[in-house]
Design a protein around this motif. Structure first.
Motif, PDB file in Angstrom:
ATOM      1  N   UNK A 261       1.756   6.542  -7.064  1.00  0.00           N
ATOM      2  CA  UNK A 261       0.770   7.485  -7.587  1.00  0.00           C
ATOM      3  C   UNK A 261       1.263   8.927  -7.448  1.00  0.00           C
ATOM      4  N   UNK A 262       2.107   9.175  -6.476  1.00  0.00           N
ATOM      5  CA  UNK A 262       2.568  10.529  -6.207  1.00  0.00           C
ATOM      6  C   UNK A 262       3.976  10.786  -6.745  1.00  0.00           C
ATOM      7  N   UNK A 263       4.455   9.882  -7.533  1.00  0.00           N
ATOM      8  CA  UNK A 263       5.820  10.041  -8.056  1.00  0.00           C
ATOM      9  C   UNK A 263       5.908  11.309  -8.915  1.00  0.00           C
ATOM     10  N   UNK A 264       6.951  12.092  -8.685  1.00  0.00           N
ATOM     11  CA  UNK A 264       7.092  13.325  -9.475  1.00  0.00           C
ATOM     12  C   UNK A 264       7.380  12.978 -10.942  1.00  0.00           C
ATOM     13  N   UNK A 265       6.913  13.828 -11.824  1.00  0.00           N
ATOM     14  CA  UNK A 265       7.204  13.607 -13.236  1.00  0.00           C
ATOM     15  C   UNK A 265       8.617  14.145 -13.505  1.00  0.00           C
ATOM     16  N   UNK A 266       9.389  13.397 -14.238  1.00  0.00           N
ATOM     17  CA  UNK A 266      10.766  13.833 -14.507  1.00  0.00           C
ATOM     18  C   UNK A 266      10.772  15.086 -15.389  1.00  0.00           C
TER      19      UNK A 266
ATOM     20  N   UNK B 253       0.841  -1.203   0.000  1.00  0.00           N
ATOM     21  CA  UNK B 253       0.000   0.000   0.000  1.00  0.00           C
ATOM     22  C   UNK B 253       0.875   1.252   0.000  1.00  0.00           C
ATOM     23  N   UNK B 254       1.938   1.249   0.772  1.00  0.00           N
ATOM     24  CA  UNK B 254       2.849   2.392   0.815  1.00  0.00           C
ATOM     25  C   UNK B 254       3.494   2.596  -0.553  1.00  0.00           C
ATOM     26  N   UNK B 255       3.936   1.526  -1.168  1.00  0.00           N
ATOM     27  CA  UNK B 255       4.549   1.626  -2.497  1.00  0.00           C
ATOM     28  C   UNK B 255       3.550   2.136  -3.529  1.00  0.00           C
ATOM     29  N   UNK B 256       2.314   1.644  -3.451  1.00  0.00           N
ATOM     30  CA  UNK B 256       1.278   2.095  -4.379  1.00  0.00           C
ATOM     31  C   UNK B 256       1.029   3.588  -4.198  1.00  0.00           C
TER      32      UNK B 256
END
Length: 165
Positions: A157-162, A150-153
């Protein structure tokens, strides 16, 4: 598609003289800092102290100071249990070799539960105790893996766009 949860490996402390026999999970012997049983990879989080009724009576009377030091150490584990192989009826019926009264032993056990936030579980036979350890280990690992997933998911979802370079 649902993925299969990996099977935990039960760590059995090397000082455990007559270890429980596990029918459904692999085991390894290792020296644990505290307790008799743990889960591989979670030795700092999962701790089970096993006692026979006779051991419990001894620990609550003559070896109380040493035993309480162990219970203090167990407070640092997110999952901790005192697993008594026997029944409360064995204590109430004074089915042990000690002059300590059943009332005093039960009072000590209750004090340990409250003072150290230590759930106490009785299982009448070593076989039933082994099944209980296997259940705890399996569900503990499943819950930990689900929380990590769940933490990884959430972070995925909140990963910054490069930024274009």
């Amino acid at each position: 598609m649902k993925t299969q949860t990996p099977q935990p490996t039960v760590i059995v402390d090397t000082r455990e003289q007559t270890p429980l026999l596990f029918a459904n999970l692999p085991t390894e012997r290792a020296t644990l800092a505290t307790g008799d049983y743990s889960v591989k990879g979670f030795e700092s989080d999962f701790c089970i102290e096993r006692k026979s009724v006779a051991d419990l009576v001894q620990s609550a009377t003559f070896e109380r100071e040493r035993f309480e030091r162990e219970l203090v150490r167990m407070r640092g584990y997110s999952f901790r249990r005192l697993l008594v192989v026997g029944s409360l009826l064995d204590i109430e019926g004074h089915n042990y070799r000690s002059r300590a009264s059943p009332r005093a032993i039960i009072a000590s056990l209750t004090a340990f539960e409250v003072r150290y936030s230590l759930p106490v579980c009785f299982r009448e036979t070593p076989e039933a105790a082994a099944v209980q350890v296997e259940r705890w280990a399996t569900y503990f690992l499943r819950e930990r893996l689900n929380a990590a997933s769940e933490t990884l998911r959430m972070y995925g979802e909140q990963a910054p766009t490069p930024h274009p370079g």
